[in-house]
Design an enzyme around this catalytic site. Structure first.
Site, PDB file in Angstrom:
ATOM      1  N   ASP A 149       0.851  -1.192   0.000  1.00  0.00           N
ATOM      2  CA  ASP A 149       0.000   0.000   0.000  1.00  0.00           C
ATOM      3  C   ASP A 149       0.881   1.235   0.000  1.00  0.00           C
ATOM      4  OD1 ASP A 149      -2.434  -1.440   0.157  1.00  0.00           O
ATOM      5  OD2 ASP A 149      -2.173  -1.677   2.310  1.00  0.00           O
ATOM      6  N   ASP A 183      -7.129  -1.350  -4.487  1.00  0.00           N
ATOM      7  CA  ASP A 183      -8.176  -0.963  -3.533  1.00  0.00           C
ATOM      8  C   ASP A 183      -9.090   0.097  -4.134  1.00  0.00           C
ATOM      9  OD1 ASP A 183      -7.083  -2.660  -1.618  1.00  0.00           O
ATOM     10  OD2 ASP A 183      -5.778  -1.101  -0.819  1.00  0.00           O
TER      11      ASP A 183
END
Length: 219
Positions: A149, A183
């Site tokens: 991430d 995401d």
């Protein structure tokens, strides 16, 4: 929406997602940040759990490795299910809105699955060093990779005024989650289904009648 357009969209999302993750993994040390704007930073973290960093072993009496394996296997089944949903929607000529949303969800889920399945054997550790791809000393094994991430939007980072009851003097920040392109694709797809629910699950997309079907209608 045709299957070619759907595949192209999935390929583009996966390409951008994986390029961004590999770049971050091979250029940033774990925890390193780069400020793009005051409200947007590139912040490298790794997520070995589920959404929002939750872990199954936080709730169940199992080891962290077992929890990770269960989560990865679940993701694989989920991706297979979403893939079938997408194929069935295209085959039955469901609405373009639905196919677009499911394509984005599938691409995002597949993007994170790639991390979980392969990254443990492709990269070495990022803690305290910049990782190397195809390392002789990988940080994990098959199915035990961590999701990369890096997108962080700390739009508000301030301190509560001292006169505010209970919270006075404490730090307050808005939008703490760090996420990735995969995401974003999943969230966008789910958002389309929620906002355009009637359009997504309404009538099938219009098909151009063949000459034979047109003759049958006129009889």
């Amino acid at each position: 929406m045709s299957i070619k357009k759907s595949v192209l969209l999935i390929f583009l999302v996966l390409l951008i997602d994986q390029i961004s993750k590999i770049y971050i993994k091979t250029h940033f040390v774990l925890g390193e940040s780069y400020e793009v704007f005051e409200w947007f930073k590139i912040h490298f973290i790794e997520n070995s759990g589920a959404a929002w960093g939750a872990k199954l072993n936080d709730f169940l009496p199992i080891t962290e490795n077992t929890a990770k394996l269960i989560l990865t296997v679940f993701r694989l089944f989920a991706v297979a299910g979403i893939g079938y949903w997408l194929y069935d929607s295209i085959k039955k000529h469901f609405s373009t809105t639905l196919i677009l949303a499911v394509s984005l969800i599938f691409a995002g889920a597949l993007g994170n699955i790639i991390d979980s399945v392969f990254y443990g054997v492709l990269f070495n550790e990022s803690n305290g060093q910049v990782a190397t791809m195809f390392s002789d000393e990988p940080y994990g094994s098959w199915f035990f990779g961590k999701v990369v991430d890096m997108l962080y939007f700390p739009m508000i980072d301030t301190t509560w005024p001292s006169w505010v009851p209970f919270f006075g003097g404490k730090n307050f920040s808005f939008f703490d989650p760090v996420f990735n392109i995969a995401d974003m694709a999943i969230s966008t797809g789910v958002g389309i289904l929620l906002v355009f629910n009637k359009k997504a699950f309404g009538h099938k997309s219009e098909e151009i009648p063949t000459d034979e079907s047109a003759l049958q209608e006129n009889e």
